[in-house]
Design a protein around this motif. Structure first.
Motif, PDB file in Angstrom:
ATOM      1  N   SER A  73       0.379  -5.934  -8.900  1.00 11.62           N
ATOM      2  CA  SER A  73       1.699  -6.327  -8.439  1.00 11.62           C
ATOM      3  C   SER A  73       2.038  -7.749  -8.877  1.00 11.62           C
ATOM      4  O   SER A  73       3.199  -8.128  -8.932  1.00 11.62           O
ATOM      5  CB  SER A  73       1.795  -6.207  -6.922  1.00 11.62           C
ATOM      6  OG  SER A  73       0.831  -7.024  -6.286  1.00 11.62           O
ATOM      7  N   SER A  74       0.995  -8.536  -9.204  1.00  7.85           N
ATOM      8  CA  SER A  74       1.217  -9.910  -9.657  1.00  7.85           C
ATOM      9  C   SER A  74       0.051 -10.369 -10.510  1.00  7.85           C
ATOM     10  O   SER A  74      -1.108 -10.166 -10.139  1.00  7.85           O
ATOM     11  CB  SER A  74       1.365 -10.850  -8.452  1.00  7.85           C
ATOM     12  OG  SER A  74       1.403 -12.200  -8.864  1.00  7.85           O
ATOM     13  N   MET A  81      -1.409  -2.591  -7.536  1.00 12.43           N
ATOM     14  CA  MET A  81      -0.179  -1.854  -7.266  1.00 12.43           C
ATOM     15  C   MET A  81      -0.520  -0.521  -6.619  1.00 12.43           C
ATOM     16  O   MET A  81      -1.515   0.121  -6.980  1.00 12.43           O
ATOM     17  CB  MET A  81       0.565  -1.603  -8.578  1.00 12.43           C
ATOM     18  CG  MET A  81       1.920  -0.951  -8.427  1.00 12.43           C
ATOM     19  SD  MET A  81       3.204  -2.159  -8.081  1.00 12.43           S
ATOM     20  CE  MET A  81       3.387  -2.902  -9.708  1.00 12.43           C
ATOM     21  N   THR A  85       3.905  -0.407  -2.693  1.00 10.00           N
ATOM     22  CA  THR A  85       4.286  -1.741  -3.148  1.00 10.00           C
ATOM     23  C   THR A  85       5.804  -1.851  -3.202  1.00 10.00           C
ATOM     24  O   THR A  85       6.489  -0.987  -3.745  1.00 10.00           O
ATOM     25  CB  THR A  85       3.686  -2.025  -4.536  1.00 10.00           C
ATOM     26  OG1 THR A  85       2.261  -1.913  -4.475  1.00 10.00           O
ATOM     27  CG2 THR A  85       4.062  -3.421  -5.004  1.00 10.00           C
ATOM     28  N   PHE A  87       9.403  -3.272  -4.317  1.00 13.19           N
ATOM     29  CA  PHE A  87      10.125  -3.815  -5.469  1.00 13.19           C
ATOM     30  C   PHE A  87      11.548  -4.147  -5.040  1.00 13.19           C
ATOM     31  O   PHE A  87      12.109  -3.489  -4.157  1.00 13.19           O
ATOM     32  CB  PHE A  87      10.236  -2.780  -6.591  1.00 13.19           C
ATOM     33  CG  PHE A  87       8.974  -2.458  -7.317  1.00 13.19           C
ATOM     34  CD1 PHE A  87       8.785  -2.880  -8.627  1.00 13.19           C
ATOM     35  CD2 PHE A  87       7.978  -1.702  -6.716  1.00 13.19           C
ATOM     36  CE1 PHE A  87       7.630  -2.565  -9.324  1.00 13.19           C
ATOM     37  CE2 PHE A  87       6.820  -1.375  -7.402  1.00 13.19           C
ATOM     38  CZ  PHE A  87       6.648  -1.810  -8.711  1.00 13.19           C
ATOM     39  N   ILE A 237       5.829  -7.069  -4.969  1.00 14.44           N
ATOM     40  CA  ILE A 237       5.588  -7.508  -6.345  1.00 14.44           C
ATOM     41  C   ILE A 237       6.011  -8.957  -6.551  1.00 14.44           C
ATOM     42  O   ILE A 237       6.840  -9.494  -5.821  1.00 14.44           O
ATOM     43  CB  ILE A 237       6.350  -6.644  -7.368  1.00 14.44           C
ATOM     44  CG1 ILE A 237       7.861  -6.858  -7.236  1.00 14.44           C
ATOM     45  CG2 ILE A 237       5.957  -5.202  -7.298  1.00 14.44           C
ATOM     46  CD1 ILE A 237       8.657  -6.564  -8.483  1.00 14.44           C
ATOM     47  N   ASN A 372       7.379  -4.170 -12.857  1.00 19.26           N
ATOM     48  CA  ASN A 372       7.508  -5.585 -12.473  1.00 19.26           C
ATOM     49  C   ASN A 372       7.533  -6.508 -13.686  1.00 19.26           C
ATOM     50  O   ASN A 372       6.976  -7.603 -13.670  1.00 19.26           O
ATOM     51  CB  ASN A 372       6.401  -6.001 -11.494  1.00 19.26           C
ATOM     52  CG  ASN A 372       5.004  -5.881 -12.070  1.00 19.26           C
ATOM     53  OD1 ASN A 372       4.830  -5.438 -13.206  1.00 19.26           O
ATOM     54  ND2 ASN A 372       3.996  -6.263 -11.304  1.00 19.26           N
TER      55      ASN A 372
END
Length: 538
Positions: A73-74, A81, A85, A87, A237, A372
């Protein structure tokens, strides 16, 4: 938003299926074994387009047949993820706004053809006739006569100083580029106005209405109408943008007053429930505490049909990915015929995040792909690969096709911008201090407000008072034209600034235009018209 919708010569072009002229098989509704091939194409797309994480859900015949998160996610935290998650779904929020209005239509509180001024008396557009005849449906169909993304700089990339009342008031300054109800041009600001109609008619905020009347009944319990209203602050995210060839975390830019156009946060898990309700014509199933399942209705079948009915023609030109004869915008959705089926879809994007929802009622099929990173080619590759399986299309490598297209677009854009910067490097070095000094001052646009141009360390600086992230160097190009190089290099939106002069030969104003053909349409510099109100010596 980025369009608001960010979708690429402008990102809105990536909001929709990318044309490639693919041949297709005639086998329809093929039985699909979900899982392995989706894993394969998603991982391949992440690698090809440098996307840290993708979440995918597929619903078929009222059931989830695939739901999974891939990657992280980052890149900053390395958090994995998954299907929950959250968004920023960006312009996929627009369908929720149209659904909210549909519920109010069902309740007899307004009609699709009700006049906007009946609910927002202070609403004004450039043309008084258009103002008085502008309907609720006109707010949702991108046929106002305004240009693509008109006024988006009030909400993008910053919009720090703009409030809802500013948006409503400043609409009157945006000049139309086509006749009323004659042409499709994607718009974000009118969806903000639509959200205000929801609030004034219902007596609660747009966010509260969306959550209480749509999300909670569907069981979308992790979703929220804005970032500030997210009930669980974990598993969200980070947005990512490639800068100088390296993907980095950036802030997701969207002002709160733009939530009705693109502010919802959700997951593919929650959005699968929304997709099934849409495919069910507004009917959804819910399981009670006693374990029994009951059917409920979100909005009427008549309202659902209206939301999926073409309203504004979108021309179909050239070859298309699948056999397509028509395309149109409905109410919060784009509608087209694809391989013999009616397809309803929308995309959404902010800086560093893109989302896509695709629905085919005849197949009872829904596909949700969230990424993302702002590569539209990634979600297009995944969505089209899944569609290929259901359409019976074989022998297509959608990742390879879209990568080739992206590389060509980048090469073309690089040649355009490279030629300009090579001129700037020589020209600016030869520009004298006295010449540059003459451009100092405060310049005003009727809706974006004031910008200051001042000479610092031998270079002019551009700074917007109401949108502070719009700040950067102004470098001499040629003639009466400068190039603005933004401090935030994630924008990919460097712009020309072309000056006009008064009878004394002094700068009196300037207009702007993005340099790169890949600049997102929400950087609507071309709609600005600055007039000098104060010179640098005053």
């Amino acid at each position: 938003m980025r369009a608001i919708l960010k979708f690429s010569t402008s990102l809105i072009l990536l909001f929709f299926l990318i044309a490639d002229g693919a041949a297709f098989a005639q086998k329809r509704g093929a039985k699909v074994s979900e899982g392995t091939y989706i894993d394969s194409v998603t991982v391949k797309a992440m690698k090809a387009f440098d996307v840290p994480g993708i979440a995918v859900a597929v619903v078929k015949d009222g059931k989830v047949v695939h739901m999974k998160g891939y990657g992280v996610s980052s890149v900053a935290t390395g958090a994995k993820m998954d299907e929950n998650t959250l968004f920023a779904i960006a312009s996929n929020s627009k369908a929720f706004t149209s659904a909210a209005l549909a519920i109010l239509v069902d309740e007899g509180k307004l009609e699709w053809d009700s006049k906007v001024v009946d609910f927002i008396p202070e609403f004004r557009l450039y043309d008084p006739y258009v103002t008085q005849n502008f309907t609720i449906k006109d707010l949702l169909t991108h046929r106002s006569g305004l240009g693509l993304g008109a006024g988006d700089l009030m909400i993008w990339p910053d919009g720090a100083d703009f409030k809802l009342n500013d948006i409503i008031f400043n609409m009157r300054y945006l000049k139309p580029v086509s006749a009323f109800r004659t042409k499709y041009d994607y718009d974000n600001l009118l969806y903000i106005i639509a959200g205000e109609v929801v609030a004034r008619v219902s007596g609660v905020s747009w966010e509260e209405f969306i959550e209480s009347r749509i999300m909670r009944p569907l069981g979308m319990n992790r979703s929220a109408g804005s970032h500030s209203r997210i009930p669980y602050k974990s598993n969200i995210i980070d947005a990512h943008v490639p800068v100088d060839g390296k993907v980095q975390v950036v802030q997701m830019n969207l002002a709160d007053m733009a939530n009705a156009a693109g502010g919802i946060f959700s997951s593919v898990n929650d959005m699968s429930k929304w997709a099934m309700a849409q495919l069910g014509g507004g009917v959804f199933s819910i399981t009670g505490a006693d374990g029994k399942t009951a059917e409920k209705r979100l909005f009427s079948a008549r309202a659902h049909q209206e939301m999926w009915t073409p309203q504004t023609i979108i021309p179909v030109r050239g070859q298309t990915t699948y056999k397509t004869h028509f395309s149109a915008y409905a109410l919060g959705w784009r509608v087209s015929d694809v391989n013999g089926y009616k397809m309803v879809t929308h995309t959404g994007g902010l800086s560093g995040v893109l989302t896509q929802v695709t629905l085919i009622a005849d197949l009872n099929l829904g596909i949700i792909v969230f990424t993302n990173q702002q590569s539209g080619e990634a979600f297009t590759s995944v969505t089209n690969t899944i569609l290929d399986k259901y359409f019976g299309v074989t022998g297509k490598d959608r990742v390879a096709e879209n990568l080739e297209r992206l590389n060509k677009a980048r090469e073309y854009a690089g040649n355009v911008t490279g030629a300009i910067w090579s001129v700037v490097e020589k020209a600016h070095a030869a520009a004298g201090a006295d010449f540059l000094d003459s451009f100092e001052g405060t310049y005003r646009d009727s809706w974006l407000g004031d910008v200051n141009i001042c000479l610092m360390n031998g270079k002019l600086r551009f700074s917007s008072l109401r949108s502070p992230k719009l700040a950067g160097e102004m470098l001499f190009y040629k003639g009466s034209t400068f190039v603005v190089k933004w401090d935030d290099r994630s924008f990919d939106a460097d712009s020309f600034a072309n000056f006009t002069f008064d009878f004394e030969g002094k700068p009196s104003g300037f207009t702007m235009k993005a340099i790169s053909p890949l600049t997102d349409f929400s950087y609507d510099f071309h709609d600005l018209d600055f007039r000098r109100i104060k010179n640098g010596k005053d």
